[in-house]
Design an enzyme around this catalytic site. Structure first.
Site, PDB file in Angstrom:
ATOM      1  N   ARG A  63       0.854  -1.185   0.000  1.00 37.06           N
ATOM      2  CA  ARG A  63       0.000   0.000   0.000  1.00 37.06           C
ATOM      3  C   ARG A  63       0.886   1.230   0.000  1.00 37.06           C
ATOM      4  NH1 ARG A  63      -4.819  -0.937  -2.122  1.00 37.06           N
ATOM      5  NH2 ARG A  63      -6.023  -2.480  -0.949  1.00 37.06           N
ATOM      6  N   ALA A  75     -10.878  -7.265  -1.622  1.00 33.50           N
ATOM      7  CA  ALA A  75     -11.770  -6.109  -1.683  1.00 33.50           C
ATOM      8  C   ALA A  75     -11.630  -5.419  -3.032  1.00 33.50           C
ATOM      9  CB  ALA A  75     -11.448  -5.131  -0.552  1.00 33.50           C
ATOM     10  N   GLU A  91     -14.801  -9.598  -7.384  1.00 27.53           N
ATOM     11  CA  GLU A  91     -13.560  -9.340  -6.662  1.00 27.53           C
ATOM     12  C   GLU A  91     -12.997 -10.601  -6.020  1.00 27.53           C
ATOM     13  OE1 GLU A  91     -11.588  -6.773  -6.707  1.00 27.53           O
ATOM     14  OE2 GLU A  91     -12.933  -5.462  -7.836  1.00 27.53           O
ATOM     15  N   GLU A  95      -9.219 -11.600  -7.104  1.00 27.42           N
ATOM     16  CA  GLU A  95      -8.121 -11.495  -6.138  1.00 27.42           C
ATOM     17  C   GLU A  95      -7.700 -12.817  -5.506  1.00 27.42           C
ATOM     18  OE1 GLU A  95      -8.464  -8.296  -3.362  1.00 27.42           O
ATOM     19  OE2 GLU A  95      -8.616  -6.809  -4.970  1.00 27.42           O
ATOM     20  N   PRO A 113     -16.056   8.467   8.285  1.00 28.54           N
ATOM     21  CA  PRO A 113     -17.191   9.342   8.006  1.00 28.54           C
ATOM     22  C   PRO A 113     -16.951  10.833   8.230  1.00 28.54           C
ATOM     23  CG  PRO A 113     -17.571   8.125  10.029  1.00 28.54           C
ATOM     24  CD  PRO A 113     -16.322   7.574   9.423  1.00 28.54           C
ATOM     25  N   GLY A 114     -15.826  11.209   8.781  1.00 24.32           N
ATOM     26  CA  GLY A 114     -15.547  12.626   8.968  1.00 24.32           C
ATOM     27  C   GLY A 114     -15.269  13.368   7.668  1.00 24.32           C
ATOM     28  N   GLU A 137      -5.152  -4.668 -14.139  1.00 28.81           N
ATOM     29  CA  GLU A 137      -3.860  -4.157 -14.594  1.00 28.81           C
ATOM     30  C   GLU A 137      -3.253  -3.284 -13.492  1.00 28.81           C
ATOM     31  OE1 GLU A 137      -2.142  -1.223 -18.057  1.00 28.81           O
ATOM     32  OE2 GLU A 137      -3.931  -2.403 -18.502  1.00 28.81           O
ATOM     33  N   GLU A 139      -2.286  -4.293 -10.585  1.00 29.79           N
ATOM     34  CA  GLU A 139      -2.599  -4.829  -9.260  1.00 29.79           C
ATOM     35  C   GLU A 139      -1.688  -6.022  -8.984  1.00 29.79           C
ATOM     36  OE1 GLU A 139      -6.680  -5.586  -6.847  1.00 29.79           O
ATOM     37  OE2 GLU A 139      -6.589  -6.525  -8.815  1.00 29.79           O
TER      38      GLU A 139
END
Length: 180
Positions: A63, A75, A91, A95, A113-114, A137, A139
């Site tokens: 990440r 996900a 998905e 995956e 949620p902010g 592509e 990933e």
């Protein structure tokens, strides 16, 4: 007390392929004005595949925002107008290579949620049949298997830190124990 905030105006700051950013002027409950910066997302799906041996498949994925590999549930994002269940089926196959005969909907979560409109739909997939992964592509990820209780322990001690994965593990475990 009425806590509702009312949008007075919206200015679009950025539009990209994954999200849009806006700045809204709002009327606050006390009658004053304020601003809310929002990231708009189409939302997504999170899938926890559980096999007949009681093992879950998670994915290892780098990440970029955090500069490291994270351990996560499978996900993906919803395409505009796409329903969550077909997206979850897609998905899972992309995956992990799995298809599933039994699906349990575990509810939805608002991820931050902010400032983020994203809603993620959580699923437990069972009755798995293996197949070939079909990654998007660009990933790159690696599926890995763990016992469900081992994965829950990893979530509890911080080895799994991804919020969507924590949520799907918690809800799946409660469902399997008959607690929800």
């Amino acid at each position: 007390m009425d806590l509702k905030e009312t949008q007075l105006s919206r200015e679009e700051a950025y539009t990209g392929p994954v999200f849009t950013v806006t700045r809204d002027e709002v009327l606050l409950p006390d009658g004053t004005k304020g601003f809310r910066d929002l990231v708009h997302s189409t939302g997504g799906v999170v899938i926890l595949p559980l096999d007949g041996e009681g093992k879950v498949t998670l994915v290892r994925q780098f990440r970029y925002a955090h500069g490291r590999v994270l351990l996560e549930a499978a996900a993906g994002k919803l395409e505009k107008g796409e329903e969550p269940f077909p997206a979850a089926q897609r998905e899972l196959r992309e995956e992990t290579g799995y298809t599933a005969d039994k699906w349990d909907f575990l509810g939805a979560i608002e991820t931050s949620p902010g400032f983020l409109t994203e809603k993620l739909y959580l699923y437990l997939a069972r009755g798995l049949t293996g197949g070939q992964m079909d990654l998007d592509e660009g990933e790159f990820l690696e599926p890995v298997r763990f016992g469900l209780e081992e994965a829950v322990a990893m979530a509890a001690d911080g080895r799994i830190s991804d919020a969507k994965t924590l949520a799907v593990l918690l809800r799946a475990r409660h469902l399997l124990k008959g607690e929800i």
